[in-house]
Scaffold this motif. Structure first.
Motif, PDB file in Angstrom:
ATOM      1  N   THR A 289     -33.951  13.542 -60.729  1.00  0.00           N
ATOM      2  CA  THR A 289     -35.425  13.582 -60.672  1.00  0.00           C
ATOM      3  C   THR A 289     -35.993  12.566 -61.648  1.00  0.00           C
ATOM      4  O   THR A 289     -35.497  12.443 -62.774  1.00  0.00           O
ATOM      5  N   LYS A 290     -36.977  11.833 -61.156  1.00  0.00           N
ATOM      6  CA  LYS A 290     -37.559  10.793 -62.016  1.00  0.00           C
ATOM      7  C   LYS A 290     -38.779  11.296 -62.791  1.00  0.00           C
ATOM      8  O   LYS A 290     -39.021  10.877 -63.907  1.00  0.00           O
ATOM      9  N   ARG A 291     -39.587  12.157 -62.137  1.00  0.00           N
ATOM     10  CA  ARG A 291     -40.862  12.538 -62.767  1.00  0.00           C
ATOM     11  C   ARG A 291     -40.963  14.054 -62.925  1.00  0.00           C
ATOM     12  O   ARG A 291     -40.617  14.802 -62.007  1.00  0.00           O
ATOM     13  N   PHE A 292     -41.472  14.454 -64.084  1.00  0.00           N
ATOM     14  CA  PHE A 292     -41.616  15.886 -64.402  1.00  0.00           C
ATOM     15  C   PHE A 292     -43.060  16.126 -64.830  1.00  0.00           C
ATOM     16  O   PHE A 292     -43.506  15.594 -65.846  1.00  0.00           O
ATOM     17  N   GLU A 293     -43.779  16.882 -64.013  1.00  0.00           N
ATOM     18  CA  GLU A 293     -45.181  17.161 -64.349  1.00  0.00           C
ATOM     19  C   GLU A 293     -45.252  18.397 -65.230  1.00  0.00           C
ATOM     20  O   GLU A 293     -44.559  19.383 -64.984  1.00  0.00           O
ATOM     21  N   THR A 294     -46.085  18.335 -66.246  1.00  0.00           N
ATOM     22  CA  THR A 294     -46.193  19.473 -67.155  1.00  0.00           C
ATOM     23  C   THR A 294     -47.601  19.539 -67.760  1.00  0.00           C
ATOM     24  O   THR A 294     -48.398  18.609 -67.599  1.00  0.00           O
ATOM     25  N   GLU A 295     -47.858  20.641 -68.450  1.00  0.00           N
ATOM     26  CA  GLU A 295     -49.169  20.813 -69.103  1.00  0.00           C
ATOM     27  C   GLU A 295     -48.955  21.309 -70.517  1.00  0.00           C
ATOM     28  O   GLU A 295     -48.030  22.089 -70.781  1.00  0.00           O
ATOM     29  N   LEU A 296     -49.815  20.861 -71.402  1.00  0.00           N
ATOM     30  CA  LEU A 296     -49.789  21.349 -72.785  1.00  0.00           C
ATOM     31  C   LEU A 296     -51.134  22.009 -73.057  1.00  0.00           C
ATOM     32  O   LEU A 296     -52.179  21.415 -72.782  1.00  0.00           O
ATOM     33  N   GLU A 297     -51.104  23.217 -73.569  1.00  0.00           N
ATOM     34  CA  GLU A 297     -52.366  23.914 -73.852  1.00  0.00           C
ATOM     35  C   GLU A 297     -52.451  24.210 -75.339  1.00  0.00           C
ATOM     36  O   GLU A 297     -51.470  24.655 -75.941  1.00  0.00           O
ATOM     37  N   PHE A 298     -53.592  23.955 -75.912  1.00  0.00           N
ATOM     38  CA  PHE A 298     -53.787  24.227 -77.333  1.00  0.00           C
ATOM     39  C   PHE A 298     -55.250  24.596 -77.567  1.00  0.00           C
ATOM     40  O   PHE A 298     -56.090  24.422 -76.680  1.00  0.00           O
ATOM     41  N   THR A 299     -55.540  25.112 -78.741  1.00  0.00           N
ATOM     42  CA  THR A 299     -56.911  25.542 -79.053  1.00  0.00           C
ATOM     43  C   THR A 299     -57.440  24.764 -80.250  1.00  0.00           C
ATOM     44  O   THR A 299     -56.973  24.973 -81.381  1.00  0.00           O
TER      45      THR A 299
END
Lengths: 769, 254
Positions: A289-299
């Motif tokens: 796999t070439k691309r990995f989508e992700t999310e970072l959540e912070f406050t």
């Protein structure tokens, strides 16, 4: 041609060609309609001539009518004669050389670690003779391109060609070519590139680009520099986050991690603010796999412009390291002002203040009224009451820091709040919180606050008095020294403002025994007998926070009683909004105001730092000294300069950043015994977009050549282009022209009228109607 | 026997003395409920009602009250010192002068509150007709409507789900709201009659049908109306909702 030109008075030597144009837009409709109507009309006309005795007259009449119809047809079709001067055009070949930054990427498969651009340079050098041979029959134009084209002379290509442009967009490049080469004079294009177009999805070609290539109408021969074989890289690409976030509200950053030839491994993705890690996440990188989508959540916890860094570890052997880290700026703002409002007992004063707070769309209000004291006999079990336990632990231990402002209105802390929590309030204010105490029997000494943390943070000291609240009606008086204080600004104009304050109804009841500290700002007072001044509204600073007190519980009179006197509650609302704005230190209420003319700058652009300095009484600090420090975020070197304020208390400092990146500007001034400091951030763009998608896009280059009928070629260091051949037809272009209307002139209409008149005359003579 | 009279006399003196001190001891910030005076009819059929209600408010809640009875005309310039007005009656009254209506409209629009109490104990009484005539002139575009059980008046201090009074002519209160705030409440159930007690603490009027519980609910409604005027929709703040809803689910008194 010559005869026609002479007939129309056109100098024949200036033109070598003529052409007839039909200007009517609906030619087909007109011809179809007339093709049906005119023959029918002529037939009817011919049959109506039966009574004409002589055949010659009959033919003449018919000819006249036919002539009139013909001229009418001409008028409808709008013919125009154009004389032209045409000349042959030399066809062109365009050589496009990609100069975007991605061309600087080294090619691992080549032993000497050449970069992509070196492959192109070698290919162009090796085929100089071929290009020179093309110049015999064509104009060979050289262009550097990225997201636009830049024409360069053939002789300067070698010395000026370098990979430095920050963005690649082929569609815009081909659009520019279409515009530059009219009349099909471009017979072919050589496109030297790695195909890393940032606007195209992987493995696809956009509709826009396809349409532009078709419009170009010339074969585009693509010559690919570099390949993805053995391309090892870990990159953060496609970072997406809102430009602004809210304090204490979760913010989300979406991003794609790109991995090529990294094997199977778990990689930590880290979000930091400065050196503080806010959130981290493990990305499970897999070879297939070439691309990995992700999310970072912070406050975000604090308001202001914040710089965040997202980073991946840097591995040995990676082609590019710069794309393992990405910085982004988010402007963190308060979505709403969080206010904690505690009322010792329901009263008209608290009711009208609550109404103002609850109706202010900027305020997120949490209020508590003590509706029942321990000694009250409610005559009902708890289950029949709407009263809830007072959550003092939650409010003053866990969530106090989440409030921007805490108000104690006629509130006695005992038995609702443990005394130790008063210390928490002191810390809260010290760290930038705001505290307001509003008077009444249960405030100040009456609330048992003497010698507590609350007395410490308020800008007054309490003196015990057997009657701390006196029932006196009084007209509050503004302290002239602070007439420009933001809290007192009910009207913008100074005179109107004074009038507004004088128009307010008197108040009743004063908390006495409050003695302002040296640093306190007594904004409103009551001048009692013997001219002693009793403080009514006092403000002060404690640590990083602000505090204020109002030594009366009758300010509601400025609302309802004022309405009864023919006024309105407008000034009451404005007063409270001013108090809130000042307490939470809204930018316009700060004594040192600092801003830059923009938030983001391009490299080489001048930055203007502006500041304004106000004295303790909010009068401009004229000719005051302030120190400005400009510093790149991650470096120790700083520009320090001393500035003097002008007559308005302001100052401007122009600054040319030496490099891209994030900067902080800090202004510090010692004024009226206080040290004032403000800091802002701004960014000078460092565009690393080219390294977000660093892969060679072979598919795109192949599709471009396929759509245009060109050829695809992989540059391998031994490239012979001599097999490329181009058609060279004679293309004529119009250099000059002169038009003559064959219908829109007086003699056409004259002839129509003349023919119809002659027709009418002959018909009369022939005994026809 | 002499000792008994002596003790009784002392006790009576003490009670009377305490009450007079309380009545005279109001502070400027204590809650005062003026009674509206008007022409025609009877504007004070329950003279002890407000004093009694305020005593209950003082006894049951943290609100400090001024029990000294005050009565004033709408046209009195001092009326805007008191954001809560009580208007009782048991007979038809003369229409309010246009100027008074203008003042009352302004009073209610800009933050005042009026509680109208029909003390007649009759359905469709003459007082009720006069009140409705006055209100239709006061707010022609905003007719009197039933107050929902979801209204803050039913939860501002006590949790209530019924409307009581000395008599229960109507099982609901009526009112008018402006910009989300109820500015005027009308009771047809003679709440003043249920509140009234004399200085010795005896009830002045018997409640019809419901007994002690009915009177208690009428007093609770009086307390809630005052609390609503003082705190508005405070009890609808999110922080209260979970507890209040849970209690309302469990508690369903009538």
């Amino acid at each position: 041609m010559n005869l026609l030109a002479k007939l129309l008075g056109v100098p024949s030597e200036e033109y070598n060609h003529w052409q007839l144009h039909w200007l009517s837009e609906d030619t087909a409709v007109i011809l179809t309609t007339l093709g049906i109507v005119v023959p029918a009309a002529l037939w009817f006309f011919w049959t109506s001539l039966n009574r004409v005795s002589t055949r010659a007259r009959k033919l003449l009449l018919f000819a006249l009518r036919l002539g009139a119809f013909t001229l009418l047809l001409l008028v409808l079709l709008k013919p125009e004669l154009e004389f032209q001067k045409s000349q042959s055009l030399r066809n062109s070949i365009a050589v496009l050389l990609d100069n975007s930054e991605s061309l600087s990427i080294k090619i691992k498969t080549i032993a000497d670690e050449s970069s992509r651009i070196d492959l192109i340079k070698n290919a162009v050098d090796a085929n100089v003779a071929y290009f020179e041979s093309l110049e015999k029959d064509f104009n060979v134009d050289y262009y550097f391109f990225s997201d636009d084209i830049e024409k360069v002379a053939a002789g300067t290509v070698k010395n000026t060609y370098r990979a430095h442009r920050p963005y690649t967009d082929f569609t815009r490049v081909f659009d520019a070519l279409v515009e530059r080469y009219p009349a099909q004079s471009l017979r072919g294009v050589f496109l030297f590139s790695d195909g890393a177009d940032l606007t195209q999805e992987v493995g696809e070609i956009s509709r826009n680009m396809t349409a532009t290539l078709k419009e170009l109408g010339s074969p585009v021969h693509t010559l690919q520099a570099g390949s993805n074989v053995g391309f090892k890289d870990l990159a953060i690409e496609a970072v997406s986050a809102a430009d602004f976030g809210f304090v204490q509200q979760p913010a989300r950053i979406s991003l794609t991690v790109f991995a090529s030839s990294m094997g199977n491994r778990n990689v930590p993705l880290v979000l930091k603010e400065g050196d503080r890690i806010l959130v981290s996440k493990i990305i499970e990188v897999r070879e297939d796999t070439k691309r990995f989508e992700t999310e970072l959540e912070f406050t975000p916890e604090n308001a202001g412009k914040r710089i965040y860094t997202i980073s991946l570890p840097k591995f040995a052997g990676e082609v590019i390291h710069i794309n393992n880290e990405k910085e982004l700026e988010i402007n963190v703002v308060r979505d709403r002002i969080r206010v904690l409002h505690l009322n010792g007992r329901p009263s008209w004063d608290s009711r009208y203040l609550r109404e103002v707070l609850a109706h202010n769309p900027k305020v997120d209000l949490l209020s508590f009224f003590i509706l029942r004291n321990l000694g009250d006999d409610v005559q009902a079990p708890v289950s029949e009451l709407s009263l809830i336990p007072f959550p003092s632990n939650l409010l003053f231990d866990d969530y106090l820091s989440s409030f921007d402002l805490t108000i104690f209105q006629n509130f006695k802390y005992d038995p609702f709040i443990d005394k130790k929590y008063l210390g928490n309030i002191r810390k809260y204010v010290e760290n930038g919180g705001a505290f307001l105490m509003i008077g009444g029997e249960l405030s100040f000494q009456g609330g048992g606050y003497s010698r507590t943390a609350i007395e410490e943070i308020l800008p007054v000291s309490f003196r015990d008095n057997p009657r701390p609240l006196v029932d006196t009606a009084f007209q509050p008086v503004l302290n002239e020294e602070f007439s420009r204080h933001p809290i007192l600004r009910l009207e913008k104009d100074a005179e109107l403002n004074q009038g507004a304050w004088r128009s307010l109804p008197p108040l009743q009841g004063i908390n006495i025994g409050l003695f302002p500290d040296k640093s306190a700002q007594v904004l409103v007072q009551h001048i009692a007998e013997k001219k002693s001044a009793i403080p009514i509204l006092v403000t002060g600073n404690f640590g990083d926070g602000r505090t204020a007190l109002l030594a009366t519980d009758s300010v509601w009179n400025w609302n309802f009683r004022n309405v009864g006197g023919g006024g309105s509650g407008r000034y009451f609302q404005r007063f409270w909004n001013n108090v809130i704005d000042w307490l939470i230190a809204e930018p316009e209420t700060r004594r040192l105001q600092l801003e830059s003319d923009k938030e983001r700058y391009r490299a080489g652009e001048e930055v203007l730092i502006k500041f304004k300095l106000l004295r303790r009484n909010y009068q401009p600090a004229v000719n005051a000294t302030a120190q400005l420090i400009l510093k790149p975020l991650k470096k120790k070197s700083a520009v320090k300069t001393e500035l003097k304020t002008d007559e308005q208390g302001g100052g401007v400092f122009p600054f040319l950043p030496a490099a891209e990146g994030f900067y902080t500007a800090t202004v510090a001034a010692d004024l009226d015994g206080e040290s004032l400091t403000e800091e802002i951030m701004f960014s000078v763009l460092q565009d690393t977009a080219e390294f977000e998608k660093p892969l060679v896009n072979e598919t795109l280059l192949k599709k471009i050549s396929e759509i245009t009928g060109g050829k695809y070629h992989f540059l391998n260091g031994e490239d012979d282009l001599s097999a490329y051949r181009f058609a060279n037809p004679n293309v004529q272009i119009k250099s000059r022209s002169w038009s003559f209307s064959l219908w829109d002139n007086w003699w056409v209409y004259g002839m129509v009228v003349g023919l119809l008149v002659a027709d009418w005359y002959l018909r009369r003579k022939s005994g026809l109607s | 026997m002499r000792i008994f009279f002596f003790i009784f006399g002392c006790a009576f003196f003490f009670v009377a003395e305490v009450q007079s001190v309380e009545a005279a001891g109001g502070s400027y910030s204590d809650l005062t409920l003026p009674r509206v005076m008007y022409r025609g009819g009877n504007d004070n059929p329950r003279p002890e009602a407000l004093r009694s209600l305020l005593a209950e408010v003082a006894r049951r809640t943290s609100v400090e009250v001024n029990r000294e009875p005050i009565a004033m005309n709408i046209s009195d310039p001092e009326v805007f010192r008191y954001p809560f007005l009580y208007m009782g009656g048991d007979a038809a009254f003369d229409s309010f002068p246009a100027d008074d209506l203008k003042i009352l409209r302004r009073y209610l629009n800009y933050g005042g509150f009026l509680f109208i109490d029909d003390n007649s104990g009759r359905v469709d009484s003459a007082f009720s007709a006069a009140v409705r005539g006055m209100i239709s002139t006061l707010f022609p575009q905003n007719p009197l409507g039933k107050i929902s059980r979801e209204h803050s008046i039913f939860r501002s201090f006590y949790l209530l789900n019924a409307v009581s009074g000395r008599t229960i002519v109507k099982s609901y209160l009526e009112g008018i709201s402006i910009k989300g705030r109820t500015v005027l409440v009308v009771s047809s159930n003679d709440h003043g009659g249920a509140w009234s007690r004399n200085k010795l603490g005896h009830w002045n009027y018997d409640v019809l049908a419901g007994g002690y519980r009915q009177r208690q609910l009428a007093i609770r409604m009086g307390v809630n109306i005052i609390m609503y005027a003082l705190t508005l929709d405070y009890k609808k703040d999110m922080v209260h909702l979970p507890i209040i809803l849970e209690r309302m689910r469990r508690y369903n008194p009538r």
